[in-house]
Scaffold this motif. Structure first.
Motif, PDB file in Angstrom:
ATOM      1  N   ARG A 284       0.808  -1.210   0.000  1.00 24.84           N
ATOM      2  CA  ARG A 284       0.000   0.000   0.000  1.00 24.84           C
ATOM      3  C   ARG A 284       0.849   1.272   0.000  1.00 24.84           C
ATOM      4  NH1 ARG A 284      -4.459  -2.730   0.087  1.00 24.84           N
ATOM      5  NH2 ARG A 284      -5.025  -4.208   1.656  1.00 24.84           N
ATOM      6  N   SER A 285       2.132   1.169   0.361  1.00 22.84           N
ATOM      7  CA  SER A 285       2.988   2.344   0.377  1.00 22.84           C
ATOM      8  C   SER A 285       3.691   2.580  -0.966  1.00 22.84           C
ATOM      9  CB  SER A 285       4.022   2.235   1.499  1.00 22.84           C
ATOM     10  OG  SER A 285       4.872   1.135   1.287  1.00 22.84           O
ATOM     11  N   PHE A 286       3.564   1.660  -1.911  1.00 21.58           N
ATOM     12  CA  PHE A 286       4.127   1.784  -3.253  1.00 21.58           C
ATOM     13  C   PHE A 286       2.998   1.756  -4.267  1.00 21.58           C
ATOM     14  CE2 PHE A 286       7.416  -0.147  -0.657  1.00 21.58           C
ATOM     15  CZ  PHE A 286       8.489   0.665  -0.926  1.00 21.58           C
ATOM     16  N   LYS A 287       3.293   2.119  -5.515  1.00 18.09           N
ATOM     17  CA  LYS A 287       2.290   2.102  -6.577  1.00 18.09           C
ATOM     18  C   LYS A 287       2.747   1.243  -7.759  1.00 18.09           C
ATOM     19  CE  LYS A 287      -0.504   5.004  -4.628  1.00 18.09           C
ATOM     20  NZ  LYS A 287      -1.654   4.533  -3.959  1.00 18.09           N
ATOM     21  N   PRO A 288       2.901  -0.067  -7.556  1.00 19.36           N
ATOM     22  CA  PRO A 288       3.294  -0.934  -8.673  1.00 19.36           C
ATOM     23  C   PRO A 288       2.126  -1.124  -9.640  1.00 19.36           C
ATOM     24  CG  PRO A 288       2.792  -2.267  -6.770  1.00 19.36           C
ATOM     25  CD  PRO A 288       2.695  -0.832  -6.328  1.00 19.36           C
ATOM     26  N   TYR A 289       2.435  -1.560 -10.870  1.00 24.61           N
ATOM     27  CA  TYR A 289       1.411  -1.868 -11.854  1.00 24.61           C
ATOM     28  C   TYR A 289       0.894  -3.289 -11.693  1.00 24.61           C
ATOM     29  CZ  TYR A 289       2.932   2.327 -14.270  1.00 24.61           C
ATOM     30  OH  TYR A 289       3.249   3.616 -14.571  1.00 24.61           O
ATOM     31  N   ALA A 290       1.772  -4.150 -11.179  1.00 22.56           N
ATOM     32  CA  ALA A 290       1.434  -5.570 -11.083  1.00 22.56           C
ATOM     33  C   ALA A 290       2.230  -6.217  -9.959  1.00 22.56           C
ATOM     34  CB  ALA A 290       1.732  -6.273 -12.401  1.00 22.56           C
ATOM     35  N   ILE A 291       1.800  -7.421  -9.612  1.00 19.55           N
ATOM     36  CA  ILE A 291       2.508  -8.257  -8.645  1.00 19.55           C
ATOM     37  C   ILE A 291       2.881  -9.543  -9.370  1.00 19.55           C
ATOM     38  CG2 ILE A 291       2.293  -9.629  -6.541  1.00 19.55           C
ATOM     39  CD1 ILE A 291       0.122  -7.703  -5.649  1.00 19.55           C
TER      40      ILE A 291
ATOM     41  N   ALA B 137      -5.370 -21.396  -6.517  1.00 28.00           N
ATOM     42  CA  ALA B 137      -6.257 -20.454  -7.198  1.00 28.00           C
ATOM     43  C   ALA B 137      -6.945 -19.522  -6.209  1.00 28.00           C
ATOM     44  CB  ALA B 137      -7.294 -21.216  -8.023  1.00 28.00           C
ATOM     45  N   ARG B 138      -7.318 -20.011  -5.042  1.00 29.70           N
ATOM     46  CA  ARG B 138      -8.016 -19.154  -4.065  1.00 29.70           C
ATOM     47  C   ARG B 138      -7.145 -17.992  -3.626  1.00 29.70           C
ATOM     48  NH1 ARG B 138      -5.765 -20.390   0.643  1.00 29.70           N
ATOM     49  NH2 ARG B 138      -4.944 -22.481   0.930  1.00 29.70           N
ATOM     50  N   VAL B 139      -5.835 -18.185  -3.573  1.00 30.22           N
ATOM     51  CA  VAL B 139      -4.918 -17.107  -3.209  1.00 30.22           C
ATOM     52  C   VAL B 139      -4.800 -16.121  -4.370  1.00 30.22           C
ATOM     53  CG1 VAL B 139      -2.537 -16.542  -2.592  1.00 30.22           C
ATOM     54  CG2 VAL B 139      -3.645 -18.562  -1.608  1.00 30.22           C
ATOM     55  N   ILE B 140      -4.624 -16.655  -5.576  1.00 36.16           N
ATOM     56  CA  ILE B 140      -4.486 -15.813  -6.759  1.00 36.16           C
ATOM     57  C   ILE B 140      -5.730 -14.944  -6.945  1.00 36.16           C
ATOM     58  CG2 ILE B 140      -4.315 -15.820  -9.276  1.00 36.16           C
ATOM     59  CD1 ILE B 140      -2.534 -18.327  -8.984  1.00 36.16           C
ATOM     60  N   LYS B 141      -6.898 -15.507  -6.727  1.00 33.91           N
ATOM     61  CA  LYS B 141      -8.143 -14.751  -6.917  1.00 33.91           C
ATOM     62  C   LYS B 141      -8.338 -13.672  -5.856  1.00 33.91           C
ATOM     63  CE  LYS B 141     -10.253 -18.337  -9.571  1.00 33.91           C
ATOM     64  NZ  LYS B 141     -11.264 -19.309  -9.792  1.00 33.91           N
ATOM     65  N   THR B 142      -7.715 -13.826  -4.710  1.00 31.02           N
ATOM     66  CA  THR B 142      -7.827 -12.838  -3.632  1.00 31.02           C
ATOM     67  C   THR B 142      -6.967 -11.608  -3.900  1.00 31.02           C
ATOM     68  OG1 THR B 142      -8.232 -14.592  -2.025  1.00 31.02           O
ATOM     69  CG2 THR B 142      -7.478 -12.498  -1.147  1.00 31.02           C
ATOM     70  N   LEU B 143      -5.808 -11.787  -4.508  1.00 37.18           N
ATOM     71  CA  LEU B 143      -4.857 -10.690  -4.666  1.00 37.18           C
ATOM     72  C   LEU B 143      -5.386  -9.490  -5.447  1.00 37.18           C
ATOM     73  CD1 LEU B 143      -1.548 -12.681  -5.023  1.00 37.18           C
ATOM     74  CD2 LEU B 143      -2.208 -11.169  -3.161  1.00 37.18           C
TER      75      LEU B 143
ATOM     76  N   ARG C 236      -8.387  -8.491  -5.859  1.00 35.54           N
ATOM     77  CA  ARG C 236      -9.456  -7.901  -5.058  1.00 35.54           C
ATOM     78  C   ARG C 236      -8.878  -7.088  -3.892  1.00 35.54           C
ATOM     79  NH1 ARG C 236     -12.339 -12.450  -4.475  1.00 35.54           N
ATOM     80  NH2 ARG C 236     -11.355 -12.968  -2.516  1.00 35.54           N
ATOM     81  N   GLU C 237      -7.844  -7.621  -3.267  1.00 38.56           N
ATOM     82  CA  GLU C 237      -7.239  -6.959  -2.112  1.00 38.56           C
ATOM     83  C   GLU C 237      -6.320  -5.799  -2.489  1.00 38.56           C
ATOM     84  OE1 GLU C 237      -7.681  -7.619   1.219  1.00 38.56           O
ATOM     85  OE2 GLU C 237      -9.272  -9.001   0.641  1.00 38.56           O
ATOM     86  N   THR C 238      -5.658  -5.910  -3.653  1.00 39.42           N
ATOM     87  CA  THR C 238      -4.651  -4.913  -4.020  1.00 39.42           C
ATOM     88  C   THR C 238      -5.054  -4.003  -5.167  1.00 39.42           C
ATOM     89  OG1 THR C 238      -3.549  -6.362  -5.625  1.00 39.42           O
ATOM     90  CG2 THR C 238      -2.815  -6.505  -3.314  1.00 39.42           C
ATOM     91  N   GLY C 239      -5.974  -4.466  -6.018  1.00 44.16           N
ATOM     92  CA  GLY C 239      -6.332  -3.703  -7.211  1.00 44.16           C
ATOM     93  C   GLY C 239      -5.266  -3.760  -8.292  1.00 44.16           C
ATOM     94  N   LEU C 240      -4.334  -4.712  -8.188  1.00 42.53           N
ATOM     95  CA  LEU C 240      -3.226  -4.812  -9.142  1.00 42.53           C
ATOM     96  C   LEU C 240      -3.377  -6.025 -10.055  1.00 42.53           C
ATOM     97  CD1 LEU C 240      -0.321  -4.062  -6.661  1.00 42.53           C
ATOM     98  CD2 LEU C 240      -1.348  -2.499  -8.306  1.00 42.53           C
ATOM     99  N   LEU C 241      -2.698  -5.957 -11.209  1.00 45.11           N
ATOM    100  CA  LEU C 241      -2.636  -7.083 -12.131  1.00 45.11           C
ATOM    101  C   LEU C 241      -1.720  -8.145 -11.530  1.00 45.11           C
ATOM    102  CD1 LEU C 241      -2.114  -5.019 -15.390  1.00 45.11           C
ATOM    103  CD2 LEU C 241      -4.253  -5.952 -14.502  1.00 45.11           C
ATOM    104  N   ILE C 242      -1.991  -9.404 -11.836  1.00 40.64           N
ATOM    105  CA  ILE C 242      -1.212 -10.505 -11.275  1.00 40.64           C
ATOM    106  C   ILE C 242      -0.457 -11.241 -12.380  1.00 40.64           C
ATOM    107  CG2 ILE C 242      -1.293 -12.621  -9.890  1.00 40.64           C
ATOM    108  CD1 ILE C 242      -2.197 -10.044  -8.412  1.00 40.64           C
ATOM    109  N   MET C 243       0.839 -11.382 -12.182  1.00 36.17           N
ATOM    110  CA  MET C 243       1.704 -12.176 -13.047  1.00 36.17           C
ATOM    111  C   MET C 243       2.222 -13.337 -12.207  1.00 36.17           C
ATOM    112  SD  MET C 243       3.910  -9.045 -14.722  1.00 36.17           S
ATOM    113  CE  MET C 243       5.245 -10.151 -15.057  1.00 36.17           C
ATOM    114  N   ALA C 244       2.685 -14.391 -12.862  1.00 39.94           N
ATOM    115  CA  ALA C 244       3.217 -15.535 -12.118  1.00 39.94           C
ATOM    116  C   ALA C 244       4.384 -16.153 -12.870  1.00 39.94           C
ATOM    117  CB  ALA C 244       2.126 -16.577 -11.894  1.00 39.94           C
ATOM    118  N   GLY C 245       5.287 -16.751 -12.128  1.00 40.00           N
ATOM    119  CA  GLY C 245       6.436 -17.406 -12.730  1.00 40.00           C
ATOM    120  C   GLY C 245       6.924 -18.549 -11.860  1.00 40.00           C
ATOM    121  N   ARG C 246       7.839 -19.329 -12.414  1.00 43.19           N
ATOM    122  CA  ARG C 246       8.460 -20.491 -11.781  1.00 43.19           C
ATOM    123  C   ARG C 246       7.519 -21.689 -11.713  1.00 43.19           C
ATOM    124  NH1 ARG C 246      12.831 -18.886  -7.314  1.00 43.19           N
ATOM    125  NH2 ARG C 246      13.973 -17.484  -8.648  1.00 43.19           N
TER     126      ARG C 246
END
Length: 74
Positions: A3-10, A19-25, A27-37
């Motif tokens: 909340r103290s930074f303004k990233p475009y994505a996580i 999936a339940r964790v990914i779907k929460t992010l 909603r909680e942050t308002g950011l786009l979600i990327m994933a790797g590994r």
């Protein structure tokens, strides 16, 4: 901390987060979600995107393609 930074994505590492964790992010942050590994197959990528991830990052060239055409990017 987010909340103290303004990233475009996580970016989530590893992409196999439930999936339940990914779907929460978003909603909680308002950011786009990327994933790797831990992505090894096209099915892994498809499932990750189905779970709500906008984009994936991987070093496996066989998974680098244009999702619209299926053509490998050079």
């Amino acid at each position: 901390m987010l909340r103290s930074f303004k990233p475009y994505a996580i970016e989530i590492l590893a992409a196999s987060v439930p999936a339940r964790v990914i779907k929460t992010l978003p909603r909680e942050t308002g950011l786009l979600i990327m994933a790797g590994r831990l992505l090894a197959t096209p099915e892994d990528v498809a499932q990750t995107q189905k779970n709500g991830v906008l984009a994936v990052s991987t070093s496996l060239r066989k998974l680098w393609n244009d999702s619209k055409t299926g053509n490998e990017k050079k």
